[in-house]
Design a protein around this motif. Sequence first.
Motif, PDB file in Angstrom:
ATOM      1  N   PHE A  92      25.579 -64.749 -28.340  1.00  0.00           N
ATOM      2  CA  PHE A  92      25.096 -64.607 -26.971  1.00  0.00           C
ATOM      3  C   PHE A  92      23.615 -64.248 -26.942  1.00  0.00           C
ATOM      4  CE2 PHE A  92      29.415 -63.338 -24.949  1.00  0.00           C
ATOM      5  CZ  PHE A  92      29.884 -64.616 -25.211  1.00  0.00           C
ATOM      6  N   PHE A  93      22.953 -64.631 -25.859  1.00  0.00           N
ATOM      7  CA  PHE A  93      21.568 -64.236 -25.659  1.00  0.00           C
ATOM      8  C   PHE A  93      21.477 -62.734 -25.448  1.00  0.00           C
ATOM      9  CE2 PHE A  93      20.964 -68.640 -23.597  1.00  0.00           C
ATOM     10  CZ  PHE A  93      20.840 -69.219 -24.845  1.00  0.00           C
ATOM     11  N   THR A  94      20.313 -62.208 -25.711  1.00  0.00           N
ATOM     12  CA  THR A  94      20.111 -60.766 -25.593  1.00  0.00           C
ATOM     13  C   THR A  94      20.117 -60.325 -24.130  1.00  0.00           C
ATOM     14  OG1 THR A  94      18.629 -58.978 -26.207  1.00  0.00           O
ATOM     15  CG2 THR A  94      17.599 -60.988 -25.491  1.00  0.00           C
ATOM     16  N   THR A  95      20.320 -59.038 -23.917  1.00  0.00           N
ATOM     17  CA  THR A  95      20.240 -58.458 -22.576  1.00  0.00           C
ATOM     18  C   THR A  95      18.827 -57.936 -22.324  1.00  0.00           C
ATOM     19  OG1 THR A  95      20.871 -56.270 -23.376  1.00  0.00           O
ATOM     20  CG2 THR A  95      22.658 -57.748 -22.701  1.00  0.00           C
ATOM     21  N   ASN A  96      18.505 -57.681 -21.057  1.00  0.00           N
ATOM     22  CA  ASN A  96      17.193 -57.113 -20.724  1.00  0.00           C
ATOM     23  C   ASN A  96      16.995 -55.761 -21.395  1.00  0.00           C
ATOM     24  OD1 ASN A  96      16.826 -59.326 -19.139  1.00  0.00           O
ATOM     25  ND2 ASN A  96      16.280 -58.190 -17.288  1.00  0.00           N
ATOM     26  N   ARG A  97      18.077 -54.981 -21.485  1.00  0.00           N
ATOM     27  CA  ARG A  97      17.967 -53.642 -22.087  1.00  0.00           C
ATOM     28  C   ARG A  97      17.626 -53.754 -23.570  1.00  0.00           C
ATOM     29  NH1 ARG A  97      22.648 -48.909 -21.819  1.00  0.00           N
ATOM     30  NH2 ARG A  97      21.469 -47.323 -22.938  1.00  0.00           N
ATOM     31  N   TRP A  98      18.333 -54.648 -24.270  1.00  0.00           N
ATOM     32  CA  TRP A  98      18.046 -54.805 -25.698  1.00  0.00           C
ATOM     33  C   TRP A  98      16.647 -55.396 -25.892  1.00  0.00           C
ATOM     34  CZ3 TRP A  98      16.654 -58.152 -29.497  1.00  0.00           C
ATOM     35  CH2 TRP A  98      16.904 -57.756 -30.809  1.00  0.00           C
ATOM     36  N   CYS A  99      16.263 -56.307 -25.012  1.00  0.00           N
ATOM     37  CA  CYS A  99      14.926 -56.896 -25.075  1.00  0.00           C
ATOM     38  C   CYS A  99      13.860 -55.823 -24.945  1.00  0.00           C
ATOM     39  CB  CYS A  99      14.779 -57.938 -23.968  1.00  0.00           C
ATOM     40  SG  CYS A  99      13.089 -58.548 -23.767  1.00  0.00           S
ATOM     41  N   SER A 100      14.058 -54.879 -24.022  1.00  0.00           N
ATOM     42  CA  SER A 100      13.081 -53.795 -23.835  1.00  0.00           C
ATOM     43  C   SER A 100      12.947 -52.974 -25.105  1.00  0.00           C
ATOM     44  CB  SER A 100      13.520 -52.893 -22.670  1.00  0.00           C
ATOM     45  OG  SER A 100      13.593 -53.620 -21.473  1.00  0.00           O
ATOM     46  N   TYR A 101      14.101 -52.612 -25.683  1.00  0.00           N
ATOM     47  CA  TYR A 101      14.075 -51.827 -26.930  1.00  0.00           C
ATOM     48  C   TYR A 101      13.368 -52.606 -28.036  1.00  0.00           C
ATOM     49  CZ  TYR A 101      15.705 -50.291 -31.484  1.00  0.00           C
ATOM     50  OH  TYR A 101      15.760 -49.923 -32.794  1.00  0.00           O
ATOM     51  N   SER A 102      13.704 -53.891 -28.177  1.00  0.00           N
ATOM     52  CA  SER A 102      13.167 -54.703 -29.271  1.00  0.00           C
ATOM     53  C   SER A 102      11.654 -54.862 -29.167  1.00  0.00           C
ATOM     54  CB  SER A 102      13.846 -56.077 -29.257  1.00  0.00           C
ATOM     55  OG  SER A 102      13.304 -56.909 -30.266  1.00  0.00           O
ATOM     56  N   THR A 103      11.156 -55.135 -27.954  1.00  0.00           N
ATOM     57  CA  THR A 103       9.726 -55.372 -27.800  1.00  0.00           C
ATOM     58  C   THR A 103       8.907 -54.097 -27.945  1.00  0.00           C
ATOM     59  OG1 THR A 103      10.075 -55.290 -25.396  1.00  0.00           O
ATOM     60  CG2 THR A 103       9.949 -57.452 -26.406  1.00  0.00           C
ATOM     61  N   ILE A 104       9.429 -52.976 -27.462  1.00  0.00           N
ATOM     62  CA  ILE A 104       8.722 -51.700 -27.647  1.00  0.00           C
ATOM     63  C   ILE A 104       8.694 -51.333 -29.129  1.00  0.00           C
ATOM     64  CG2 ILE A 104       8.818 -49.223 -27.186  1.00  0.00           C
ATOM     65  CD1 ILE A 104       9.934 -49.924 -24.425  1.00  0.00           C
ATOM     66  N   SER A 105       9.826 -51.554 -29.816  1.00  0.00           N
ATOM     67  CA  SER A 105       9.888 -51.298 -31.256  1.00  0.00           C
ATOM     68  C   SER A 105       8.903 -52.192 -32.004  1.00  0.00           C
ATOM     69  CB  SER A 105      11.308 -51.542 -31.763  1.00  0.00           C
ATOM     70  OG  SER A 105      11.385 -51.418 -33.163  1.00  0.00           O
ATOM     71  N   THR A 106       8.803 -53.455 -31.595  1.00  0.00           N
ATOM     72  CA  THR A 106       7.856 -54.385 -32.211  1.00  0.00           C
ATOM     73  C   THR A 106       6.428 -53.895 -32.050  1.00  0.00           C
ATOM     74  OG1 THR A 106       9.311 -56.286 -31.834  1.00  0.00           O
ATOM     75  CG2 THR A 106       6.967 -56.750 -32.150  1.00  0.00           C
ATOM     76  N   CYS A 107       6.092 -53.423 -30.853  1.00  0.00           N
ATOM     77  CA  CYS A 107       4.743 -52.930 -30.583  1.00  0.00           C
ATOM     78  C   CYS A 107       4.404 -51.739 -31.480  1.00  0.00           C
ATOM     79  CB  CYS A 107       4.642 -52.547 -29.106  1.00  0.00           C
ATOM     80  SG  CYS A 107       2.967 -52.133 -28.569  1.00  0.00           S
ATOM     81  N   HIS A 108       5.371 -50.837 -31.674  1.00  0.00           N
ATOM     82  CA  HIS A 108       5.139 -49.672 -32.543  1.00  0.00           C
ATOM     83  C   HIS A 108       4.950 -50.100 -33.999  1.00  0.00           C
ATOM     84  CE1 HIS A 108       5.474 -46.488 -29.674  1.00  0.00           C
ATOM     85  NE2 HIS A 108       6.677 -46.864 -29.274  1.00  0.00           N
ATOM     86  N   LEU A 109       5.723 -51.085 -34.443  1.00  0.00           N
ATOM     87  CA  LEU A 109       5.611 -51.544 -35.826  1.00  0.00           C
ATOM     88  C   LEU A 109       4.275 -52.235 -36.085  1.00  0.00           C
ATOM     89  CD1 LEU A 109       9.223 -52.947 -36.327  1.00  0.00           C
ATOM     90  CD2 LEU A 109       8.222 -51.029 -37.576  1.00  0.00           C
ATOM     91  N   LEU A 110       3.789 -52.976 -35.090  1.00  0.00           N
ATOM     92  CA  LEU A 110       2.523 -53.692 -35.264  1.00  0.00           C
ATOM     93  C   LEU A 110       1.313 -52.793 -35.085  1.00  0.00           C
ATOM     94  CD1 LEU A 110       3.374 -56.962 -33.290  1.00  0.00           C
ATOM     95  CD2 LEU A 110       3.269 -56.684 -35.776  1.00  0.00           C
ATOM     96  N   ASN A 111       1.503 -51.669 -34.390  1.00  0.00           N
ATOM     97  CA  ASN A 111       0.406 -50.732 -34.137  1.00  0.00           C
ATOM     98  C   ASN A 111       0.813 -49.311 -34.537  1.00  0.00           C
ATOM     99  OD1 ASN A 111      -1.316 -52.704 -32.489  1.00  0.00           O
ATOM    100  ND2 ASN A 111       0.601 -52.706 -31.343  1.00  0.00           N
ATOM    101  N   PRO A 112       1.004 -49.053 -35.833  1.00  0.00           N
ATOM    102  CA  PRO A 112       1.522 -47.754 -36.266  1.00  0.00           C
ATOM    103  C   PRO A 112       0.541 -46.622 -35.941  1.00  0.00           C
ATOM    104  CG  PRO A 112       0.716 -49.021 -38.142  1.00  0.00           C
ATOM    105  CD  PRO A 112       0.683 -49.942 -36.969  1.00  0.00           C
TER     106      PRO A 112
END
Length: 282
Positions: free
Chosen positions: A262-282
């Motif tokens: 299944f496609f992701t939910t908006n909630r999981w998308c929010s978590y994933s993108t914020i986590s991505t931002c932290h990983l790219l900008n430690p």
Amino acid sequence: MRRWEQCWTCQQIADRYLSFVQRHGSHSTKVTVVFYGYNSSPKDHDRIRRNNNSCCDRQIPPDVMHLTPETKFLDITYNKSELLRLISSTFRRHQIIVEQCDDDADSSIVDAALTAADDDAVEVRAEDADVFIMLVHNSSDINHPVFVTTSKGSYNIKKIRDALTEKQRRYLLFPHAFTDCDTFFAITGNGKMTLFDRFCAGEIDQHVDTSYNVNATKDEVIRAGIRIFQYIYRPPGTSLGELRYRIYVLEEGSCRTNQTGFFTTNRWCSYSTISTCHLLNP
């Protein structure tokens, strides 16, 4: 490396690992081994209860004969940790540097390799694609060559980086971070290489760049993440919840429901993108 024999002592098992490392590091002036962490989990005993092939926690005296099959023994996190203690002490007695991580070892492997490259050429032996990607991304200022050797061959990291375009170098870590740094993770069939090619196509540069922007607000990062997921799933402007519902109805109608697709939910998308931002900008 040959599997254990059940009649071996624990020290013989450790010596087997030692001979493996010595053989592959025989041409090196210094060898460093980085171990992944195996912290005890509350799920360990539940896994024992469900799996008859597992064994209980074991002590690892060097001179005691090992009678438990390898796979059964290593199914328990505690046993892995105890065996690593013995292997590590064996390595150190033979002047092999050992680093034991608390959890994932990828960053430690990359740090150790890049530090060593300040003084001499380095060979990293690893099958992990994420280690390879992180080394390519961080190899712009190394003083000596770094090679990654896998079962498929040996690769010069600097030459690979030099062959990439400027955009490919910039976006190299993005699929790695976007898929939660998991080699086997795929977003509804889109693996890291597929995502990398699509991100570099130039259609969503402004949204990907938002994840690299240290001044972006939380809402801006989440909105960019939703646009990226919509780009991956193709129908732009459609909410992720609606996409998920559509595929659920389709799967139900064909009697082959599989929620992992299944496609992701908006909630999981929010978590994933914020986590991505932290990983790219430690």
